[in-house]
Write an enzyme that holds these catalytic residues in place. Structure first.
Site, short mmCIF file in Angstrom:
data_model
loop_
_atom_site.label_atom_id
_atom_site.label_comp_id
_atom_site.label_asym_id
_atom_site.label_seq_id
_atom_site.Cartn_x
_atom_site.Cartn_y
_atom_site.Cartn_z
N LYS A 1 44.20 51.15 92.42
CA LYS A 1 43.35 51.23 91.23
C LYS A 1 42.57 49.94 91.00
CE LYS A 1 44.36 55.44 90.12
NZ LYS A 1 43.31 56.47 90.26
N ASN B 1 37.70 61.33 90.56
CA ASN B 1 38.89 61.29 89.72
C ASN B 1 40.16 61.74 90.43
OD1 ASN B 1 40.35 61.76 86.98
ND2 ASN B 1 40.26 63.81 87.92
N THR C 1 49.53 64.42 81.42
CA THR C 1 49.06 65.38 82.43
C THR C 1 50.22 65.68 83.38
OG1 THR C 1 48.45 63.73 84.10
CG2 THR C 1 46.78 64.24 82.44
N TYR D 1 50.19 51.86 93.97
CA TYR D 1 49.31 52.54 93.01
C TYR D 1 48.40 51.53 92.30
CZ TYR D 1 47.95 55.67 89.16
OH TYR D 1 47.25 56.43 88.25
N ASP E 1 39.26 68.17 100.65
CA ASP E 1 40.17 67.03 100.63
C ASP E 1 39.28 65.79 100.54
OD1 ASP E 1 41.78 64.86 101.23
OD2 ASP E 1 42.90 65.92 102.80
N VAL E 2 39.43 65.04 99.47
CA VAL E 2 38.51 63.91 99.24
C VAL E 2 38.77 62.73 100.18
CG1 VAL E 2 37.89 64.44 96.86
CG2 VAL E 2 39.96 63.09 97.32
N ASP F 1 38.68 70.34 94.42
CA ASP F 1 40.12 70.04 94.48
C ASP F 1 40.70 70.58 95.79
OD1 ASP F 1 42.07 69.19 91.84
OD2 ASP F 1 43.12 69.93 93.63
#
Ligand code: NAD
Length: 249
Positions: free
Chosen positions: A157, A85, A188, A153, A58-59, A37
């Site tokens: 996805k 994820n 969440t 968004y 950092d992905v 993360d």
């Protein structure tokens, strides 16, 4: 249950929400878990909870993604499960008429490019082993309109879903399964933030969920654990919906 005994999992976005619940679940099923993360404080806590390794990365950073799988394999000797994820919520008012190019690009970068990078650097390790399970977090909005105009968004996805399918097909004969996990709305911090800004949005969304509630992160984690292990041995390139019926209504 110890159906993931001896497996190593790398989970991105593991400091919070779905990722964190999944870290706990996979560990409970016997896996060694690497928590990745940006958030160092909560990431380290998540890793401590599961007696695992925390890597701050950092992905969206190619070198960081390459290095995190290296470190996972150096530490635990293998890479069996990649749960890609990490993601961010839509910008405020994510409509085609209002979303600026910069916000659009940021969402594609964090939600979609990151998954491209994670798959690119996870697959060579799995290939060497002749086995692996990749689970990419898409969303129900990848398969249906959400009635909330989440343009950037939803597009990100949809990209995750299509890419997962392609990879699932491409690597099916090499023992690497790739599935797109499509959660419905999950309780969440990501969702809570979104709804705090626009409480009406929560009510609008809830109306569309046949079960009449949002998911808990643990319910998504249970699906990831299933896809990760051998119980899902014939499942690849799938659109795996865990959405309380929202897309079926
Ligand atoms: P969350 O905000 O609780 O957790 C996301 C985590 O990703 C955070 O810890 C954050 O620090 C991390 N992250 C963000 N950008 C990062 C980066 N560049 N590098 C590394 N880490 C980064 O969100 P969540 O609800 O658990 O969402 C997890 C995934 O599920 C996301 O991809 C989200 O789009 C998707 N999803 C969520 C819902 C929902 O309703 N909550 C529904 C469908 C899909």
């Amino acid at each position: 249950i110890t159906r993931l005994q001896g497996r190593t999992a790398v989970i991105t976005g593991a400091a919070s929400g779905i990722g964190r619940a999944t870290a706990r679940r996979l560990a409970a099923e016997g896996a060694r878990v690497v928590c990745v993360d940006l958030d160092a404080e909560n990431g380290a806590k998540a890793a401590a909870e599961v007696n695992g390794l925390f890597i701050r990365a950092d992905v969206t950073d190619e070198e960081a993604v390459r290095a995190m799988y290296e470190e996972a394999v150096d530490t635990y000797g293998r890479l069996d499960i990649a749960f890609n994820n990490a993601g961010i919520s839509p910008p405020d008012d994510d409509s085609i008429l209002t979303t600026g190019l910069e916000a659009w690009r940021r969402v594609q970068e964090v939600n979609l490019t990151s998954v491209y990078l994670c798959c690119k650097y996870a697959i060579p390790h799995m290939r060497r082993q002749g086995r692996g399970s990749i689970i990419n977090t898409a969303s129900f909005v990848a398969v249906m309109g959400a009635a909330t105009s989440q343009i950037s968004y939803s597009a990100s996805k949809g990209g995750v879903l299509a890419m997962s399918r392609e990879l699932g097909v491409q690597f099916a004969r090499e023992g690497i399964r790739v599935n797109a996990l499509c959660p419905g709305p999950v309780n969440t911090p990501l969702l809570q933030e979104l709804f705090a800004k626009d409480p009406e949005r929560a009510a609008r969304r809830l109306v569309h969920v046949p079960m009449g509630r949002f998911a808990e992160a643990e319910e998504i984690a249970a699906a990831v654990a299933f896809l990760a292990g051998d119980d899902a041995s014939f499942i690849t390139a799938s659109t795996f919906l865990v959405d309380g019926g929202i897309s079926g209504a």
